[in-house]
Write an enzyme that holds these catalytic residues in place. Structure first.
Site, PDB file in Angstrom:
ATOM      1  N   ARG A  51      36.601  87.271  -5.261  1.00  0.00           N
ATOM      2  CA  ARG A  51      36.974  88.143  -3.663  1.00  0.00           C
ATOM      3  C   ARG A  51      37.920  89.051  -4.082  1.00  0.00           C
ATOM      4  NH1 ARG A  51      35.633  86.853   1.304  1.00  0.00           N
ATOM      5  NH2 ARG A  51      34.884  84.749   0.816  1.00  0.00           N
ATOM      6  N   LEU A  66      38.106  89.863   3.878  1.00  0.00           N
ATOM      7  CA  LEU A  66      39.073  90.684   3.046  1.00  0.00           C
ATOM      8  C   LEU A  66      40.448  89.910   2.557  1.00  0.00           C
ATOM      9  CD1 LEU A  66      38.385  93.834   5.156  1.00  0.00           C
ATOM     10  CD2 LEU A  66      37.658  93.400   2.719  1.00  0.00           C
ATOM     11  N   ASN A  84      38.665  97.354  12.834  1.00  0.00           N
ATOM     12  CA  ASN A  84      37.072  96.679  12.812  1.00  0.00           C
ATOM     13  C   ASN A  84      36.583  96.342  14.464  1.00  0.00           C
ATOM     14  OD1 ASN A  84      35.206  94.766  11.924  1.00  0.00           O
ATOM     15  ND2 ASN A  84      36.204  92.814  12.766  1.00  0.00           N
ATOM     16  N   HIS A  99      34.380  93.703  16.681  1.00  0.00           N
ATOM     17  CA  HIS A  99      34.083  92.276  16.490  1.00  0.00           C
ATOM     18  C   HIS A  99      33.219  92.039  17.639  1.00  0.00           C
ATOM     19  CE1 HIS A  99      33.882  88.180  15.571  1.00  0.00           C
ATOM     20  NE2 HIS A  99      34.308  87.620  16.672  1.00  0.00           N
ATOM     21  N   THR A 149      44.249  92.549  10.394  1.00  0.00           N
ATOM     22  CA  THR A 149      45.291  91.877   9.743  1.00  0.00           C
ATOM     23  C   THR A 149      44.834  90.725   8.856  1.00  0.00           C
ATOM     24  OG1 THR A 149      45.533  90.080  11.473  1.00  0.00           O
ATOM     25  CG2 THR A 149      46.742  92.051  11.770  1.00  0.00           C
ATOM     26  N   LEU A 201      41.400  86.411   9.959  1.00  0.00           N
ATOM     27  CA  LEU A 201      40.194  86.737  10.299  1.00  0.00           C
ATOM     28  C   LEU A 201      40.090  87.096  11.949  1.00  0.00           C
ATOM     29  CD1 LEU A 201      37.388  87.537   9.452  1.00  0.00           C
ATOM     30  CD2 LEU A 201      36.774  85.105  10.098  1.00  0.00           C
ATOM     31  N   ASP A 202      39.583  88.345  12.254  1.00  0.00           N
ATOM     32  CA  ASP A 202      39.471  88.742  13.617  1.00  0.00           C
ATOM     33  C   ASP A 202      40.802  88.503  14.425  1.00  0.00           C
ATOM     34  OD1 ASP A 202      36.818  89.461  12.901  1.00  0.00           O
ATOM     35  OD2 ASP A 202      36.198  87.144  13.150  1.00  0.00           O
ATOM     36  N   THR A 233      25.341  97.782  23.013  1.00  0.00           N
ATOM     37  CA  THR A 233      25.236  98.875  23.559  1.00  0.00           C
ATOM     38  C   THR A 233      26.562  99.424  23.818  1.00  0.00           C
ATOM     39  OG1 THR A 233      24.657  97.885  25.707  1.00  0.00           O
ATOM     40  CG2 THR A 233      22.796  98.749  24.390  1.00  0.00           C
ATOM     41  N   GLU A 265      29.316  97.970  22.150  1.00  0.00           N
ATOM     42  CA  GLU A 265      29.940  98.542  20.852  1.00  0.00           C
ATOM     43  C   GLU A 265      29.886  99.806  20.742  1.00  0.00           C
ATOM     44  OE1 GLU A 265      29.545  95.871  17.737  1.00  0.00           O
ATOM     45  OE2 GLU A 265      28.534  94.275  19.018  1.00  0.00           O
TER      46      GLU A 265
HETATM   47  C1  GRF Z   1      27.638  94.173  15.324  1.00  0.00           C
HETATM   48  O1  GRF Z   1      27.416  93.187  16.438  1.00  0.00           O
HETATM   49  C2  GRF Z   1      29.210  93.927  14.850  1.00  0.00           C
HETATM   50  O2  GRF Z   1      30.130  93.906  15.853  1.00  0.00           O
HETATM   51  C3  GRF Z   1      28.970  92.729  13.973  1.00  0.00           C
HETATM   52  O3  GRF Z   1      27.659  92.811  13.440  1.00  0.00           O
HETATM   53  C4  GRF Z   1      26.919  93.544  14.299  1.00  0.00           C
HETATM   54  C5  GRF Z   1      26.545  94.798  13.420  1.00  0.00           C
HETATM   55  O4  GRF Z   1      26.127  95.805  13.998  1.00  0.00           O
HETATM   56  N1  GRF Z   1      30.047  92.750  13.237  1.00  0.00           N
HETATM   57  P1  GRF Z   1      25.589  97.234  13.251  1.00  0.00           P
HETATM   58  O5  GRF Z   1      25.442  96.896  11.725  1.00  0.00           O
HETATM   59  O6  GRF Z   1      26.778  98.119  13.537  1.00  0.00           O
HETATM   60  O7  GRF Z   1      24.196  97.419  13.819  1.00  0.00           O
END
Ligand code: GRF
Length: 227
Positions: free
Chosen positions: A102, A130, A144, A146, A178, A181-182, A209, A211
């Site tokens: 890692r 990470l 990020n 999520h 951070t 995770l998440d 949509t 995001e």
């Molecule tokens: C998204 O829902 C993102 O939030 C998650 O994985 C999905 C990937 O979507 N981590 P993309 O690769 O941006 O199409």
């Protein structure tokens, strides 16, 4: 000899007065954005389209300088190349035999990213956990997205878990990264309804949509605060 006109004609570089008069040094004042992906790349595409549509270069002196994937077959790589963006692959599997796979992967990834001296590193469907060292290296610059309403449903399979729990609402969160995770400061969230007949796929599509709207918006806000 530099003049005001020269500077205006070259929006990507700034020639400080003390470097005029024969010096070849220039200071790059562009804010470089590096996007990390693992798969489809639709969030990367949304960011790239917003950068173009909203003139991030002119408005924020920002540009996407690289799209990096940990998977050579990530669909998003081709999408990025079609947009004329520079791409590279740092395959995590190549480090499987390292003493600390890692950390070895993260070091190689950092070396690739750092060539671009990024103002922001944007995780967009980047499916790797990470190391704390990586996160610390990009402190304040690592963002990020999520696919859940954090702090609910960290980790994987967020949509199925939201359905299984009987949630009436689901969504997505843009947050600072951070070492945990998440977690990290929430910068924006979008909420969508969970429909009675939803599957993980239909819910994921509805969330995605949103995001595509909130991630570019947050990045633009961050860039404006960096100017
Ligand atoms: C998204 O829902 C993102 O939030 C998650 O994985 C999905 C990937 O979507 N981590 P993309 O690769 O941006 O199409």
């Amino acid at each position: 000899m530099g003049s005001k006109t020269d500077v205006l004609a070259r929006p990507f570089f700034f020639h400080p007065p003390h470097l005029h008069g024969g010096g070849t040094e220039i200071i790059n004042v562009m804010k470089n954005l590096v996007i990390l992906i693992s798969g489809g790349g639709s969030n990367m595409l949304a960011l790239a389209r917003a950068a173009e549509r909203d003139d991030w270069a002119g408005r924020y002196q920002a540009r996407i300088t690289a799209v990096i994937s940990n998977k050579a077959d990530a669909k998003g790589l081709q999408l990025a190349q079609d947009l004329g963006l520079a791409t590279s692959v740092v395959d995590h599997k190549a480090f499987a035999n390292a003493a600390d796979p890692r950390s070895a992967f993260d070091s190689a990834l950092m070396a690739d990213i750092d060539q671009h001296q990024p103002a922001l590193v944007l995780l967009a469907g980047f499916m790797r956990i990470l190391t704390p060292g990586f996160v610390a290296h990009y402190q304040g610059r690592l963002i990020n997205i999520h696919p859940s309403l954090l702090p609910a449903f960290t980790g994987l399979h967020t949509h199925q878990r939201a359905i299984d729990e009987g949630c009436q609402f689901a969504g997505a969160t843009v947050h600072r990264v951070t070492a945990e995770l998440d977690h990290g400061e929430i910068l924006a969230q979008a909420v969508v309804p969970v429909m009675p007949d939803d599957t993980a796929d239909t819910l994921a599509a509805r969330v995605l949509t949103q995001e595509h709207l909130i991630y570019p918006r947050v990045v633009a806000e961050l860039l404006s605060s960096l100017t």
